[in-house]
Design a protein around this motif. Structure first.
Motif, short mmCIF file in Angstrom:
data_model
loop_
_atom_site.label_atom_id
_atom_site.label_comp_id
_atom_site.label_asym_id
_atom_site.label_seq_id
_atom_site.Cartn_x
_atom_site.Cartn_y
_atom_site.Cartn_z
N ASP A 26 0.84 -1.21 0.00
CA ASP A 26 0.00 0.00 0.00
C ASP A 26 0.87 1.25 0.00
O ASP A 26 0.55 2.24 -0.69
N TYR A 30 0.31 3.87 -2.88
CA TYR A 30 -0.15 5.22 -2.57
C TYR A 30 0.92 6.27 -2.87
O TYR A 30 0.59 7.40 -3.25
N SER A 33 0.59 6.58 -6.74
CA SER A 33 -0.65 7.25 -7.13
C SER A 33 -0.64 8.70 -6.67
O SER A 33 -1.19 9.59 -7.33
N GLY A 34 0.00 8.99 -5.53
CA GLY A 34 0.13 10.36 -5.05
C GLY A 34 0.91 11.23 -6.02
O GLY A 34 0.58 12.40 -6.24
N SER A 41 -2.78 12.02 0.54
CA SER A 41 -3.54 11.74 1.77
C SER A 41 -3.68 10.24 2.05
O SER A 41 -3.64 9.84 3.22
N GLU A 42 -3.81 9.41 1.01
CA GLU A 42 -3.90 7.96 1.24
C GLU A 42 -2.60 7.43 1.84
O GLU A 42 -2.63 6.59 2.73
N ALA A 45 -2.22 8.56 5.50
CA ALA A 45 -3.13 7.82 6.38
C ALA A 45 -2.54 6.49 6.84
O ALA A 45 -2.98 5.93 7.85
#
Length: 133
Positions: A26, A30, A33-34, A41-42, A45
């Motif tokens: 993850d 993330y 993808s960020g 933000s994902e 988190a």
């Protein structure tokens, strides 16, 4: 009864390994993808409230706490996607060998420690110098 106890320990160990692997995958997903979305933000988190992000051999950081880590990603966002080359899991963490997508000769490692499904600590060792923008 002893066999049952060993089975429970093995199941819990497998759960921890799967949980650590999920968090690492993850993190990379993330992160990448960020970069594409310009929003992290994902990724942020995934960090525990008191997490630490550290870059070994760099004057960038360290960053202590999810909010501070979030500010670091917003003010100095990474601009290259990661590619995974290897993941070595051990207990509640793992060491990842990574490279930069499109730059196969640049690589490094990072260590991720996980507790209760959240990142407690990331220590990055890279072949390239991480510089604030």
């Amino acid at each position: 009864m002893i066999y049952l106890r060993l089975a429970i320990v093995n199941v819990m160990g497998a759960y921890l390994v799967c949980n650590v692997m999920r968090v690492i995958l993850d993190y990379v997903r993330y992160h990448n993808s960020g970069i594409r979305k310009g929003e992290f933000s994902e990724l942020i988190a995934l960090f525990a409230p008191e997490a630490e992000l550290k870059f070994e051999g760099s004057s960038f950081g360290p960053f202590q706490g999810r909010a501070v880590i979030g500010n670091a990603f917003r003010s100095h966002p990474p601009d290259q996607e990661l590619e995974l080359y290897n993941i070595e899991l051990d207990g509640a963490g793992g060491t990842v060998t990574y490279g930069w997508r499109g730059a196969p000769t640049e690589y490094g490692t990072f260590r991720v420690d996980v507790l209760d499904g959240l990142i407690e600590k990331v220590v990055v060792h890279c072949s390239c110098q991480v510089q604030p923008a």
